[in-house]
Design an enzyme around this catalytic site. Sequence first.
Site, PDB file in Angstrom:
ATOM      1  N   GLU A 165       0.803  -1.225   0.000  1.00 13.65           N
ATOM      2  CA  GLU A 165       0.000   0.000   0.000  1.00 13.65           C
ATOM      3  C   GLU A 165       0.831   1.269   0.000  1.00 13.65           C
ATOM      4  O   GLU A 165       0.305   2.335  -0.225  1.00 13.65           O
ATOM      5  CB  GLU A 165      -0.897  -0.001   1.239  1.00 13.65           C
ATOM      6  CG  GLU A 165      -1.832  -1.193   1.243  1.00 13.65           C
ATOM      7  CD  GLU A 165      -2.704  -1.261   2.481  1.00 13.65           C
ATOM      8  OE1 GLU A 165      -2.213  -0.871   3.557  1.00 13.65           O
ATOM      9  OE2 GLU A 165      -3.844  -1.694   2.357  1.00 13.65           O
ATOM     10  N   LYS A 193       2.031  10.718   0.291  1.00 11.27           N
ATOM     11  CA  LYS A 193       3.068  10.260   1.221  1.00 11.27           C
ATOM     12  C   LYS A 193       4.318  11.110   1.035  1.00 11.27           C
ATOM     13  O   LYS A 193       4.867  11.167  -0.065  1.00 11.27           O
ATOM     14  CB  LYS A 193       3.377   8.776   0.926  1.00 11.27           C
ATOM     15  CG  LYS A 193       4.553   8.226   1.712  1.00 11.27           C
ATOM     16  CD  LYS A 193       4.806   6.763   1.395  1.00 11.27           C
ATOM     17  CE  LYS A 193       6.087   6.304   2.042  1.00 11.27           C
ATOM     18  NZ  LYS A 193       6.495   4.957   1.632  1.00 11.27           N
ATOM     19  N   LEU A 233       7.306 -10.573  -6.675  1.00 10.05           N
ATOM     20  CA  LEU A 233       7.660 -11.558  -5.652  1.00 10.05           C
ATOM     21  C   LEU A 233       8.329 -12.789  -6.267  1.00 10.05           C
ATOM     22  O   LEU A 233       9.067 -13.494  -5.587  1.00 10.05           O
ATOM     23  CB  LEU A 233       6.413 -11.963  -4.862  1.00 10.05           C
ATOM     24  CG  LEU A 233       5.689 -10.800  -4.163  1.00 10.05           C
ATOM     25  CD1 LEU A 233       4.391 -11.272  -3.532  1.00 10.05           C
ATOM     26  CD2 LEU A 233       6.587 -10.136  -3.124  1.00 10.05           C
TER      27      LEU A 233
HETATM   28  C1  LIG Z   1       3.416  -8.087   4.272  1.00 10.56           C
HETATM   29  C2  LIG Z   1       3.727  -7.410   2.988  1.00 10.56           C
HETATM   30  C3  LIG Z   1       3.603  -6.026   2.896  1.00 10.56           C
HETATM   31  C4  LIG Z   1       3.932  -5.375   1.713  1.00 10.56           C
HETATM   32  N1  LIG Z   1       3.875  -4.016   1.652  1.00 10.56           N
HETATM   33  C5  LIG Z   1       4.318  -3.384   0.538  1.00 10.56           C
HETATM   34  C6  LIG Z   1       4.331  -1.971   0.452  1.00 10.56           C
HETATM   35  O1  LIG Z   1       3.916  -1.257   1.352  1.00 10.56           O
HETATM   36  N2  LIG Z   1       4.815  -1.411  -0.690  1.00 10.56           N
HETATM   37  C7  LIG Z   1       5.273  -2.150  -1.735  1.00 10.56           C
HETATM   38  O2  LIG Z   1       5.735  -1.593  -2.731  1.00 10.56           O
HETATM   39  N3  LIG Z   1       5.225  -3.488  -1.683  1.00 10.56           N
HETATM   40  C8  LIG Z   1       4.771  -4.118  -0.592  1.00 10.56           C
HETATM   41  N4  LIG Z   1       4.733  -5.476  -0.557  1.00 10.56           N
HETATM   42  C9  LIG Z   1       5.085  -6.243  -1.750  1.00 10.56           C
HETATM   43  C10 LIG Z   1       3.925  -6.261  -2.722  1.00 10.56           C
HETATM   44  O3  LIG Z   1       2.770  -6.768  -2.098  1.00 10.56           O
HETATM   45  C11 LIG Z   1       4.264  -7.131  -3.902  1.00 10.56           C
HETATM   46  O4  LIG Z   1       5.527  -6.830  -4.377  1.00 10.56           O
HETATM   47  C12 LIG Z   1       3.297  -6.869  -5.016  1.00 10.56           C
HETATM   48  O5  LIG Z   1       1.985  -7.073  -4.571  1.00 10.56           O
HETATM   49  C13 LIG Z   1       3.573  -7.749  -6.188  1.00 10.56           C
HETATM   50  O6  LIG Z   1       3.145  -9.034  -5.955  1.00 10.56           O
HETATM   51  P1  LIG Z   1       3.176 -10.002  -7.180  1.00 10.56           P
HETATM   52  O7  LIG Z   1       2.286  -9.466  -8.237  1.00 10.56           O
HETATM   53  O8  LIG Z   1       4.579 -10.299  -7.529  1.00 10.56           O
HETATM   54  O9  LIG Z   1       2.578 -11.366  -6.569  1.00 10.56           O
HETATM   55  P2  LIG Z   1       1.087 -11.778  -6.162  1.00 10.56           P
HETATM   56  O10 LIG Z   1       0.285 -10.650  -5.675  1.00 10.56           O
HETATM   57  O11 LIG Z   1       1.244 -12.972  -5.273  1.00 10.56           O
HETATM   58  O12 LIG Z   1       0.428 -12.256  -7.525  1.00 10.56           O
HETATM   59  C14 LIG Z   1       0.742 -13.514  -8.088  1.00 10.56           C
HETATM   60  C15 LIG Z   1      -0.192 -13.776  -9.251  1.00 10.56           C
HETATM   61  O13 LIG Z   1       0.192 -14.986  -9.880  1.00 10.56           O
HETATM   62  C16 LIG Z   1      -0.958 -15.776 -10.093  1.00 10.56           C
HETATM   63  N5  LIG Z   1      -0.558 -17.180 -10.136  1.00 10.56           N
HETATM   64  C17 LIG Z   1       0.255 -17.852  -9.271  1.00 10.56           C
HETATM   65  N6  LIG Z   1       0.370 -19.138  -9.645  1.00 10.56           N
HETATM   66  C18 LIG Z   1      -0.378 -19.268 -10.787  1.00 10.56           C
HETATM   67  C19 LIG Z   1      -0.679 -20.359 -11.632  1.00 10.56           C
HETATM   68  N7  LIG Z   1      -0.204 -21.583 -11.405  1.00 10.56           N
HETATM   69  N8  LIG Z   1      -1.479 -20.123 -12.694  1.00 10.56           N
HETATM   70  C20 LIG Z   1      -1.987 -18.879 -12.941  1.00 10.56           C
HETATM   71  N9  LIG Z   1      -1.737 -17.823 -12.180  1.00 10.56           N
HETATM   72  C21 LIG Z   1      -0.951 -18.025 -11.099  1.00 10.56           C
HETATM   73  C22 LIG Z   1      -1.866 -15.440  -8.927  1.00 10.56           C
HETATM   74  O14 LIG Z   1      -3.191 -15.779  -9.196  1.00 10.56           O
HETATM   75  C23 LIG Z   1      -1.663 -13.932  -8.867  1.00 10.56           C
HETATM   76  O15 LIG Z   1      -2.482 -13.308  -9.821  1.00 10.56           O
HETATM   77  C24 LIG Z   1       4.375  -6.143   0.596  1.00 10.56           C
HETATM   78  C25 LIG Z   1       4.436  -7.519   0.692  1.00 10.56           C
HETATM   79  C26 LIG Z   1       4.123  -8.166   1.859  1.00 10.56           C
HETATM   80  C27 LIG Z   1       4.213  -9.658   1.933  1.00 10.56           C
END
Ligand SMILES: Cc1cc2nc3c(=O)[nH]c(=O)nc-3n(C[C@H](O)[C@H](O)[C@H](O)COP(=O)(O)OP(=O)(O)OC[C@H]3O[C@@H](n4cnc5c(N)ncnc54)[C@H](O)[C@@H]3O)c2cc1C
Length: 509
Positions: A50, A79, A333
Amino acid sequence: MAVSPVRIVIVGGGSAGWMCAAACAQVLHPERYRTTLIESDEIGTVGVGEATLPALRDFNEMLRLDESQFMRETQGTFKLGIEFRGWDRPGQSYVHPFGAFGQLWGGVEFQHFWLRARQQGLAPAPLEEYSCAVRACARNAFDFPDTRTVRSTFYGYAYHFDAGLYADFLRRWSVARGVTRIEGKVVDVALSERGDVDTLTLASGQRISGDFFIDCSGFRSLLVGEKLQVPWEDWSRWLPCDRAWAVPCERSPDFTPYTRSTAQCGGWTWRIPLQHRTGNGHVFSTRFISEDEARATLLGALDAPALGEPRLLKFRAGRRAQAWKRNCLALGLASGFLEPLESTSLFLIQKAIQDMLRLLPSPEARGVDERLVREFNRLSDALYERIRDFLILHYTANRRFGEPLWDHVRDYELPESLLHKLRLFDTRGHVPYFKDGFFSRDSWLAVLFGQGLMPQAYDRLADLLPSELLAQKMRELHARIAVHVADMPLHSEVIAQYCGEPARRLAVS
Ligand SMILES: Cc1cc2nc3c(=O)[nH]c(=O)nc-3n(C[C@H](O)[C@H](O)[C@H](O)COP(=O)(O)OP(=O)(O)OC[C@H]3O[C@@H](n4cnc5c(N)ncnc54)[C@H](O)[C@@H]3O)c2cc1C
C-alpha cells in the site's frame, strides 16, 4: 517482409503482472508485440503493498494516468516519507523524508555545514528542521511541490493506496488497450528443445505458446524458480523477519501524509492511512516472537476498530540468483522479496519493467541476446543489494539493548558493501552517490542521523564559508522553510478537494 509479432506471455495478475501488462500496452507497438496475461482467481494475489516511492509518479506519467482519477479509484493518499518510531531506541523517532536536507552551498552538501555549525557552537536547529517534507509531516500538511518556488527543490511525494484496487484499476486500463486476459491456472510448463520456455498448459486444457515469458506468479516463481531452476539467494541472516500479519482498521482522525513504522520487540508494525480505511501490519521474525504474540501486538497497536480478522503472510528475504534467464524474466515476488520497511517492492517492479522495455528483443532479433540479459541482471543485482544494505542499516544501528531481536541485528556481520558506506559516513559525513537506482544521498542521511550515528568530521570544503555568513544562511533557510510549511493546507483537506475535483491530466515532460 513482415515479421510476426513477439508473443509476450505474463503469468500472474498481482501488482507485478498488471503493472507489466499496462507498460507493455502503453510502450510496445501492437503490431510488433502481443501481450497476454494469465491469472488464477483460485490462487488470488498477495493483496498487500500500500505504500510506494516517488518514482511511481513517473510510472503513472508513463501511462498518462490522470492523477486525481487514479487517487479516487485506488482510495489513495499522499506520502511525504516514513516516520520511524523507536528504531534507534524506545521513545525516539525520526522521519525519512522524500526530499533534501537543506541546499548545496558552493557545491558542498548541507550536512557538512550543519555538522560544522554544530561543532562550532553556532547552535543550528536539528537537521530535520531543514527539511520541508519533515516539517510538513509534523503538521499533517501536504501541498504539491511548486516548480516556481524553492519548495520544488526540497521535496517530492509518493502515494499510499489500496493494492487490490490498484491491480483492478491497471487490469481495466490494460485490457481496454489491447492486453488479452485469460483466467486459468497454469498446471504445466513445457520447454523447447533449446531449453526456453515454450508452452503453458492451463487446468482447462488450453495451451498458450509464447516467445517471451514474464513470471509474475508471486512467491512460487512458477517459471524462473520452479521450471528453470534458478536458485534462491537467502538473505535472512541479515533480514530475519519471515512473517507479517495484516489488517485494515477504520480511518482515524490522525490522517498523516506519511507511513508510520514502529519498532516492536520481535519486528515492527506499519500504519498507512488511505481515504476509506487505515492499513496496518506487523512484520516479525518467528525466531524472536510467536505468531500469536505478534497478532496480539498488532491488534493492540490499532488506533481504530479493526475491519476483519488479521491475515498471515509468510516470506523469506532474498532474491533469485538471476532475474532473467533464457526467454523468461521474473518480476515482483517471483524475483525476490525485501520486507516492506522502505516500500520498495513496487519500485523494484517498476524499475525492472523499465529496464526490460529497453532490453526486450525485437521481432527481428529472433531470440534473446545473452549480453542484454546479463546487463539486465547486473542492474537488478545492484538495485537489490543497495536496497538490502539500506534496510539492514535501519536494524543494525539500534540502541534497543536487551531485546533479543535488536541485540542480534546489532551484532551480526554486515555485508562488505554496507561496511564501505558506514566507513565513508563515519570518516567525514559522506554518503555514497549512485547514478542509478536507490536510495538517494538524502535518504541515507535521514536514516544514518535518525538512527543516532554521527560522523567524526565534516568535509573540509565546508570551512570555506565565513562563520557569520554560515550562521546567517542557516537562520534564513530555517525561517524560509517554516514560512513555506506554515502555508500548506492539511493533508485531509487536500485529499477531500483533489479527489473530489474533476479529472486533471498530468503534465508529461
Ligand atoms: C506483508 C507485505 C507487505 C507489503 N507491503 C508493501 C508496500 O507497502 N509497498 C510495496 O511496494 N510493496 C509491498 N509489498 C510487496 C507487494 O505486495 C508485492 O511486491 C506486489 O503485490 C507484487 O506481488 P506479485 O504481483 O509479484 O505477486 P502476487 O500478488 O502474489 O500475484 C501472483 C499472481 O500470480 C498468479 N498465479 C500464481 N500461480 C499461478 C498459476 N499456477 N497459474 C496462474 N496464475 C498463477 C496469482 O493468481 C496472482 O495473480 C508487501 C508484501 C508483503 C508480503
